[in-house]
Design a protein around this motif. Structure first.
Motif, PDB file in Angstrom:
ATOM      1  N   TYR A 111      -6.021 -49.686 -34.391  1.00 57.72           N
ATOM      2  CA  TYR A 111      -7.234 -49.046 -33.904  1.00 57.72           C
ATOM      3  C   TYR A 111      -7.264 -49.209 -32.389  1.00 57.72           C
ATOM      4  O   TYR A 111      -6.729 -50.173 -31.852  1.00 57.72           O
ATOM      5  CB  TYR A 111      -8.484 -49.735 -34.471  1.00 57.72           C
ATOM      6  N   GLN A 148     -10.093 -49.491 -29.211  1.00 59.01           N
ATOM      7  CA  GLN A 148     -11.507 -49.719 -28.960  1.00 59.01           C
ATOM      8  C   GLN A 148     -11.740 -49.677 -27.462  1.00 59.01           C
ATOM      9  O   GLN A 148     -11.156 -50.457 -26.706  1.00 59.01           O
ATOM     10  CB  GLN A 148     -11.968 -51.067 -29.543  1.00 59.01           C
ATOM     11  N   ARG A 208     -17.263 -51.552 -25.137  1.00 55.68           N
ATOM     12  CA  ARG A 208     -18.601 -51.401 -25.682  1.00 55.68           C
ATOM     13  C   ARG A 208     -18.733 -50.195 -26.634  1.00 55.68           C
ATOM     14  O   ARG A 208     -19.822 -49.667 -26.821  1.00 55.68           O
ATOM     15  CB  ARG A 208     -19.628 -51.309 -24.555  1.00 55.68           C
ATOM     16  N   LYS A 209     -17.613 -49.799 -27.206  1.00 56.79           N
ATOM     17  CA  LYS A 209     -17.638 -48.721 -28.193  1.00 56.79           C
ATOM     18  C   LYS A 209     -17.084 -49.235 -29.524  1.00 56.79           C
ATOM     19  O   LYS A 209     -16.629 -50.375 -29.628  1.00 56.79           O
ATOM     20  CB  LYS A 209     -16.778 -47.545 -27.697  1.00 56.79           C
ATOM     21  N   GLU A 210     -17.103 -48.335 -30.516  1.00 59.24           N
ATOM     22  CA  GLU A 210     -16.627 -48.723 -31.833  1.00 59.24           C
ATOM     23  C   GLU A 210     -15.112 -48.596 -31.928  1.00 59.24           C
ATOM     24  O   GLU A 210     -14.500 -47.809 -31.192  1.00 59.24           O
ATOM     25  CB  GLU A 210     -17.286 -47.850 -32.923  1.00 59.24           C
ATOM     26  N   PRO A 211     -14.463 -49.328 -32.834  1.00 57.57           N
ATOM     27  CA  PRO A 211     -13.036 -49.115 -33.069  1.00 57.57           C
ATOM     28  C   PRO A 211     -12.804 -47.721 -33.650  1.00 57.57           C
ATOM     29  O   PRO A 211     -13.572 -47.265 -34.505  1.00 57.57           O
ATOM     30  CB  PRO A 211     -12.664 -50.188 -34.101  1.00 57.57           C
ATOM     31  N   LEU A 228      -9.752 -45.341 -35.466  1.00 61.58           N
ATOM     32  CA  LEU A 228      -8.429 -45.390 -36.087  1.00 61.58           C
ATOM     33  C   LEU A 228      -7.419 -44.633 -35.250  1.00 61.58           C
ATOM     34  O   LEU A 228      -7.604 -43.450 -34.942  1.00 61.58           O
ATOM     35  CB  LEU A 228      -8.492 -44.801 -37.497  1.00 61.58           C
ATOM     36  N   ARG A 244     -28.837 -46.939 -31.466  1.00 61.00           N
ATOM     37  CA  ARG A 244     -27.645 -47.370 -30.710  1.00 61.00           C
ATOM     38  C   ARG A 244     -27.906 -48.699 -30.029  1.00 61.00           C
ATOM     39  O   ARG A 244     -27.006 -49.528 -29.902  1.00 61.00           O
ATOM     40  CB  ARG A 244     -27.282 -46.334 -29.652  1.00 61.00           C
ATOM     41  N   GLN A 267     -19.657 -57.956 -34.092  1.00 63.62           N
ATOM     42  CA  GLN A 267     -18.633 -58.153 -33.059  1.00 63.62           C
ATOM     43  C   GLN A 267     -19.287 -58.659 -31.779  1.00 63.62           C
ATOM     44  O   GLN A 267     -20.177 -58.003 -31.226  1.00 63.62           O
ATOM     45  CB  GLN A 267     -17.865 -56.870 -32.774  1.00 63.62           C
ATOM     46  N   MET A 311     -22.779 -56.695 -31.135  1.00 60.78           N
ATOM     47  CA  MET A 311     -22.639 -55.318 -31.608  1.00 60.78           C
ATOM     48  C   MET A 311     -22.491 -55.388 -33.116  1.00 60.78           C
ATOM     49  O   MET A 311     -21.702 -56.187 -33.635  1.00 60.78           O
ATOM     50  CB  MET A 311     -21.396 -54.678 -30.981  1.00 60.78           C
ATOM     51  N   LEU A 361     -21.433 -53.246 -36.360  1.00 58.36           N
ATOM     52  CA  LEU A 361     -20.642 -52.065 -36.695  1.00 58.36           C
ATOM     53  C   LEU A 361     -20.705 -51.797 -38.183  1.00 58.36           C
ATOM     54  O   LEU A 361     -20.476 -52.691 -38.999  1.00 58.36           O
ATOM     55  CB  LEU A 361     -19.178 -52.280 -36.296  1.00 58.36           C
ATOM     56  N   GLN A 386     -10.474 -47.637 -42.435  1.00 59.08           N
ATOM     57  CA  GLN A 386     -11.918 -47.656 -42.285  1.00 59.08           C
ATOM     58  C   GLN A 386     -12.325 -46.710 -41.157  1.00 59.08           C
ATOM     59  O   GLN A 386     -11.601 -46.530 -40.177  1.00 59.08           O
ATOM     60  CB  GLN A 386     -12.379 -49.075 -41.934  1.00 59.08           C
ATOM     61  N   PHE A 423     -15.488 -46.066 -38.519  1.00 57.45           N
ATOM     62  CA  PHE A 423     -16.608 -46.801 -37.948  1.00 57.45           C
ATOM     63  C   PHE A 423     -17.665 -45.875 -37.363  1.00 57.45           C
ATOM     64  O   PHE A 423     -17.367 -44.789 -36.845  1.00 57.45           O
ATOM     65  CB  PHE A 423     -16.111 -47.736 -36.839  1.00 57.45           C
ATOM     66  N   GLY A 424     -18.905 -46.343 -37.432  1.00 54.73           N
ATOM     67  CA  GLY A 424     -19.977 -45.717 -36.681  1.00 54.73           C
ATOM     68  C   GLY A 424     -19.932 -46.208 -35.236  1.00 54.73           C
ATOM     69  O   GLY A 424     -19.123 -47.052 -34.870  1.00 54.73           O
ATOM     70  N   ASP A 425     -20.831 -45.644 -34.422  1.00 57.74           N
ATOM     71  CA  ASP A 425     -20.866 -45.967 -32.991  1.00 57.74           C
ATOM     72  C   ASP A 425     -21.327 -47.396 -32.713  1.00 57.74           C
ATOM     73  O   ASP A 425     -21.145 -47.898 -31.611  1.00 57.74           O
ATOM     74  CB  ASP A 425     -21.835 -45.027 -32.257  1.00 57.74           C
ATOM     75  N   GLY A 426     -21.931 -48.021 -33.710  1.00 55.82           N
ATOM     76  CA  GLY A 426     -22.409 -49.383 -33.519  1.00 55.82           C
ATOM     77  C   GLY A 426     -23.838 -49.438 -33.014  1.00 55.82           C
ATOM     78  O   GLY A 426     -24.363 -48.477 -32.430  1.00 55.82           O
ATOM     79  N   ARG A 446     -26.053 -52.050 -30.669  1.00 55.48           N
ATOM     80  CA  ARG A 446     -25.997 -53.255 -29.833  1.00 55.48           C
ATOM     81  C   ARG A 446     -27.359 -53.926 -29.902  1.00 55.48           C
ATOM     82  O   ARG A 446     -28.366 -53.336 -29.515  1.00 55.48           O
ATOM     83  CB  ARG A 446     -25.633 -52.887 -28.400  1.00 55.48           C
TER      84      ARG A 446
END
Lengths: 112, 113
Positions: free
Chosen positions: A36, A38, A41-44, A46, B9, B37, B88, B90, B102, B104-107, B109
């Motif tokens: 992945y 990343q 400050r963002k999401e992982p 794929l 968010r 995370q 964060m 997730l 998997q 993931f969404g944007d998370g 914070r």
């Protein structure tokens, strides 16, 4: 020993360079492997699954070495936009089908 | 186009004040996960659902609870947030079975005042 280990970096490379990262895993029964990326400050997101025979997606090539228990990611012709943290993810169904173990990531900086 | 959507968010809450984070998916995946995370650390699995079957990680504090009312939605409830819960969060989904990546969404914070 951690289940999944990565060199944290940062790897600083010039644009156009080829760079490779490794990720070692401790459990020989591990069966599923992923890379992945990343951004800060963002999401992982794929990047690619890693198959036993190795696989390629454009400039990215992933390899699995079961004997030495590591996976690798090769990035050719690096772009500025490749700057990110690359996370290695491993799954061993014996530990739990849905338990994915993340490495702490390798940070890549591509320099102009 | 977002397939795993987290709201909000950014969330700010006070020490000890309950907070709920939400996640929805349009992928119709069987499995939904919640990760925490913290900066420069790997995502840490809190729990996951396979359909309605809830699976808690052994080291997930009791302070963290989850609900999945239907396939599309999953919630993370933090009953009494402490300063150490700032992170964060997730949400991720996957198909059932092994070898599934998997998504993931944007998370969200979360900050604790």
């Amino acid at each position: 020993r951690k289940e999944v280990e990565q060199d944290p970096g940062p790897f600083n490379v010039p644009e156009g360079a080829t760079v490779a990262f490794n990720c070692t895993y401790s459990n020989s029964a591990s069966q599923s492997f992923f890379w992945y990326r990343q951004d800060c400050r963002k999401e992982p997101k794929l990047l690619m699954s890693v198959y036993s025979s190795g696989n390629e997606d454009g400039r990215f090539t992933a390899q699995l070495n079961r004997a030495s228990q590591y996976i690798s990611l090769l990035i050719r012709d690096s772009k500025l936009s490749d700057s990110a943290t690359y996370l290695c993810v491993v799954n061993n169904p014996a530990s739990g089908t849905y338990k994915y173990i993340f490495g702490t990531g390798t940070r890549l900086k591509v320099l102009a | 186009d977002a397939m795993v959507i987290q709201n909000p968010r950014y969330q700010v809450t006070q020490f000890g004040k309950p907070v709920t984070l939400s996640c929805s998916q349009t992928l119709n995946h069987n499995v939904m996960y919640w990760y925490q995370q913290k900066s420069s650390q790997a995502p840490k699995l809190l729990f996951h659902y396979y359909d309605k079957d809830f699976n808690n990680e052994a080291d997930t504090p009791d302070n963290f609870q989850s609900r999945r009312p239907n396939t599309s939605f999953c919630f993370l409830d933090i009953r009494s947030p402490g300063l150490g819960d700032a992170a964060m969060y997730l949400c991720a989904t996957s198909r059932g079975g092994s070898n599934q990546p998997q998504h993931f969404g944007d998370g969200t914070r979360l900050s604790i005042l």
